[in-house]
Design an enzyme around this catalytic site. Structure first.
Site, PDB file in Angstrom:
ATOM      1  NE  ARG A  33       3.659  -7.923  10.211  1.00  0.00           N
ATOM      2  CZ  ARG A  33       3.159  -7.175   9.345  1.00  0.00           C
ATOM      3  NH1 ARG A  33       2.182  -7.707   8.683  1.00  0.00           N
ATOM      4  NH2 ARG A  33       3.656  -6.000   9.129  1.00  0.00           N
TER       5      ARG A  33
ATOM      6  CE  LYS B 155       3.596  -0.020   4.332  1.00  0.00           C
ATOM      7  NZ  LYS B 155       2.805  -0.002   3.212  1.00  0.00           N
TER       8      LYS B 155
ATOM      9  CD  GLU C 119      -2.670   1.380   2.365  1.00  0.00           C
ATOM     10  OE1 GLU C 119      -2.486   0.517   3.235  1.00  0.00           O
ATOM     11  OE2 GLU C 119      -3.543   2.438   2.338  1.00  0.00           O
TER      12      GLU C 119
HETATM   13  P1  ATP Z   1       2.897  -1.948   7.370  1.00  0.00           P
HETATM   14  O1  ATP Z   1       2.036  -2.428   8.616  1.00  0.00           O
HETATM   15  O2  ATP Z   1       4.129  -1.606   7.892  1.00  0.00           O
HETATM   16  O3  ATP Z   1       1.951  -1.004   6.698  1.00  0.00           O
HETATM   17  P2  ATP Z   1       1.505  -3.752   5.765  1.00  0.00           P
HETATM   18  O4  ATP Z   1       1.610  -5.240   5.964  1.00  0.00           O
HETATM   19  O5  ATP Z   1       0.459  -2.978   5.985  1.00  0.00           O
HETATM   20  O6  ATP Z   1       2.889  -3.208   6.689  1.00  0.00           O
HETATM   21  P3  ATP Z   1       1.933  -3.424   2.720  1.00  0.00           P
HETATM   22  O7  ATP Z   1       2.297  -2.290   2.189  1.00  0.00           O
HETATM   23  O8  ATP Z   1       0.423  -3.839   2.884  1.00  0.00           O
HETATM   24  O9  ATP Z   1       2.500  -3.298   4.318  1.00  0.00           O
HETATM   25  O10 ATP Z   1       2.687  -4.751   2.469  1.00  0.00           O
HETATM   26  C1  ATP Z   1       2.966  -5.048   1.242  1.00  0.00           C
HETATM   27  C2  ATP Z   1       3.384  -6.583   1.354  1.00  0.00           C
HETATM   28  O11 ATP Z   1       4.624  -6.832   2.459  1.00  0.00           O
HETATM   29  C3  ATP Z   1       2.334  -7.436   1.910  1.00  0.00           C
HETATM   30  O12 ATP Z   1       2.324  -8.723   1.176  1.00  0.00           O
HETATM   31  C4  ATP Z   1       2.669  -7.643   3.503  1.00  0.00           C
HETATM   32  O13 ATP Z   1       2.126  -8.997   3.824  1.00  0.00           O
HETATM   33  C5  ATP Z   1       4.266  -7.766   3.146  1.00  0.00           C
HETATM   34  N1  ATP Z   1       5.019  -7.405   4.573  1.00  0.00           N
HETATM   35  C6  ATP Z   1       4.742  -6.242   5.377  1.00  0.00           C
HETATM   36  N2  ATP Z   1       5.346  -6.179   6.477  1.00  0.00           N
HETATM   37  C7  ATP Z   1       5.881  -7.524   6.360  1.00  0.00           C
HETATM   38  C8  ATP Z   1       6.973  -7.990   7.506  1.00  0.00           C
HETATM   39  N3  ATP Z   1       7.230  -7.544   8.641  1.00  0.00           N
HETATM   40  N4  ATP Z   1       7.415  -9.305   7.060  1.00  0.00           N
HETATM   41  C9  ATP Z   1       7.163  -9.663   5.957  1.00  0.00           C
HETATM   42  N5  ATP Z   1       6.246  -9.306   4.970  1.00  0.00           N
HETATM   43  C10 ATP Z   1       5.894  -8.039   5.095  1.00  0.00           C
HETATM   44 MG    MG Z   2      -1.103  -1.987   5.644  1.00  0.00          MG
END
Ligand code: ATP
Ligand code: MG
Length: 540
Positions: free
Chosen positions: A254, A264, A29
């Site tokens: 994760r 983020k 995102e």
């Molecule tokens: P955040 O909480 O930091 O915003 P998110 O999961 O919402 O993280 P996205 O931008 O939706 O972030 O993530 C893009 C991809 O990266 C998704 O497939 C998500 O599952 C993966 N991802 C995010 N954080 C991690 C992590 N700590 N370890 C492994 N994969 C991750």
């Molecule tokens: Mg997110």
């Protein structure tokens, strides 16, 4: 050979002839910069592309216009390229808003979605709990015609924000809360970074995501464990929208690193509150921060491989990442001599200057050599001379000897003190005691780095440490664990002039000290960033 459970699934699917081509996607995102957790997801998705000769798309999951921005889109692309990954198609969930809308109408026509006038709060309150079923909305049995008219009205802007939503009609008593008539569209007047003001309604992630995957013919949709409970809804959407050969979702754990913020939303708070200088502050666990600090992309990928792909959540020690960075730089970084706290040494029996040739990197003979001057006045580090040495101190002491790294053996003559502090040491050097010389065999325990005085360059060292302190006495909140000494600036260090002949961005091993990046040449002064110390605390 499969190296984890996801690859197992893929190899079974290939063996059964299920897919012509394996397609994955990385779906960030665009609401912030990528962090080290994303690197893991990138390595998995792009690793599968490479291993099975498939494709991997970059898809921006942009269904939350108020939180998203092109700044983030651009930074995400830059970071992925930096890691060395090439995506096949660059997509936006918002590119499919028209199709997504059509699928929503299709569900309405099948009697599988309805417009609901309950407020967000009312929906939450009627959702039930893990032990109690939810309550059906009074709008649940609207006719197809009425729903179509209302949904078209939502799109046309007839209703204010938040006044109506479209919900999937599934099962209010499902044991899975995500299946209790989840909201799939909402009314929202917000400018979207990619579609502008075209839309007044936006699909929810749980609806847009499977549709995006299916449109792109993704075969394996890989996400993190918290989406496990969303999988039934994912499958419900692809099935009821009528996709043939639909994608399947697989979840992995994760990446969590101790004392490292991996969300983020919170990283954004650090930026906005000014605790760090920006998303790419060298202390940040973002990819841009790590790049700025001098972490090599390869080391980050090695780290992701070391951690592996698991089905259960766990926490990794930051020492593992540091180990990977150190391991890589040990092979690649040239060695230079720097003294952090210079102490002047006068070599009484030396006159004039001579050139000494030193190896750039003993692990990589092809990296060549460079010259350092050796003259009558040099600097060693204050910590390498002690009048009252502690036990097992193998450096210079009154009456003792020490070897200068890559050069001669020094023999103590005298020293000066002012207010209890040593200000100057006088020595003699032993002729022919350099490597290969007839006196090279003289036994000396300590070896210290040194810098020639006449051509030394001035350095400022930005030493970076963990942004967060350990959890202590039950204090878990990030805000209360900010390390006030995560940046220590050391002024007045001295280094050999060879450093200044290199390009900004180059990484070095400062011998006996740590790995540093030459960050900025400011005229005669150099600014260097500590990448990682020399001492490895990672125990395999
Ligand atoms: P955040 O909480 O930091 O915003 P998110 O999961 O919402 O993280 P996205 O931008 O939706 O972030 O993530 C893009 C991809 O990266 C998704 O497939 C998500 O599952 C993966 N991802 C995010 N954080 C991690 C992590 N700590 N370890 C492994 N994969 C991750
Ligand atoms: Mg997110």
């Amino acid at each position: 050979m499969a190296t984890n459970f996801i690859e197992n699934v893929i190899e079974n699917d290939i063996a059964e002839g299920k897919h012509k081509e394996i397609i994955t996607r990385f779906p960030p995102e665009p609401n912030g910069y990528l962090h080290i957790g994303h690197a893991k997801s990138l390595c998995i998705n792009f690793g599968i592309k490479a291993k099975y000769n498939g494709k991997c798309n970059l898809r921006f999951d942009d269904t939350n216009p108020t939180k998203e921005d092109v700044e983030y889109v651009d930074s995400i692309k830059e970071d992925i390229k930096w890691l060395g990954f090439e995506w096949d198609n660059e997509c936006f969930a918002s590119d499919y808003f028209e199709e997504t809308y059509e699928y929503a109408e299709k569900l309405i026509k099948k009697g599988l979605a309805y417009v609901c006038d309950l407020s967000a709060e009312e929906i939450r309150l009627t959702r039930g709990t893990l032990t109690e079923p939810g309550k059906e909305s009074p709008y649940r049995n609207r006719s197809v015609e009425e729903n179509l008219e209302l949904f078209r009205g939502m799109r046309a802007g007839l209703y204010p924000d938040g006044s109506k939503v479209l919900r999937a009609k599934i099962d209010m008593s499902s044991s899975n809360l995500n299946m209790r008539d989840p909201v799939i569209y909402r009314v929202l007047r917000a400018h979207h970074h990619h579609t502008g003001d075209k839309w007044l309604i936006y699909p929810m992630y749980d609806f847009a995501h499977p549709i995006g995957d299916a449109i792109e013919k993704v075969t394996h949709s890989i996400c993190t464990l918290e989406f496990e409970d969303h999988r039934p809804l994912y499958d419900w959407v692809t099935e009821n929208c009528g996709f043939e050969n639909p994608p399947h979702q697989y979840e992995f754990a994760r990446l969590n690193i101790k004392n490292t913020i991996m969300s983020k939303r919170y990283l954004k708070k650090l930026v906005e509150s000014g605790i760090v200088e920006g998303w790419d502050d060298p202390r940040m666990p973002t990819l841009s921060g790590m790049r700025k600090r001098g972490y090599p992309a390869e080391a980050i990928k090695n780290f992701c491989a070391t951690v592996g792909v698991a089905k259960a959540n766990s926490e990794v020690d930051p020492a593992v990442l540091e180990h990977c960075v150190r391991d890589y730089l040990n092979e690649k970084a040239n060695r230079v001599m720097v003294v952090e706290n210079p102490l002047k040494v006068i070599i009484e029996n030396m006159s004039g200057e001579e050139d000494i040739e030193v190896e750039n990197n003993p692990n990589m003979p092809e990296s060549g050599t460079h010259k350092v001057k050796f003259g009558r006045e040099i600097y060693i580090d204050k910590t390498d001379f002690a009048v009252n040495p502690p036990p097992k101190y193998h450096r210079l002491v009154p009456g003792g000897m020490v070897r200068l790294k890559g050069a001669y053996i020094l023999k103590y003559v005298s020293h000066k003190e002012e207010n209890g502090e040593v200000t100057e040491v006088r020595c003699e050097y032993i002729e022919d005691s350099a490597k290969g010389g007839v006196n090279a065999g003289i036994k000396v325990k300590g070896v210290v780095q040194w810098v020639n005085a006449s051509d030394a360059v001035k350095l400022t060292l930005n030493k970076y440490y963990s942004l967060l302190l350990d959890e202590k006495d039950g204090v878990k909140e990030f805000d209360e664990r900010i390390n006030p000494e995560s940046l220590v600036v050391v002024k007045g260090a001295l280094g050999e002039p060879y450093l200044a002949e290199n390009e900004e961005g180059e990484q070095f091993q400062f011998m006996r000290s740590g790995y540093y990046k030459l960050a900025e040449k400011r005229g005669k002064d150099l600014l260097c960033y500590l990448i990682v110390g020399l001492k490895d605390t990672f125990n395999r």
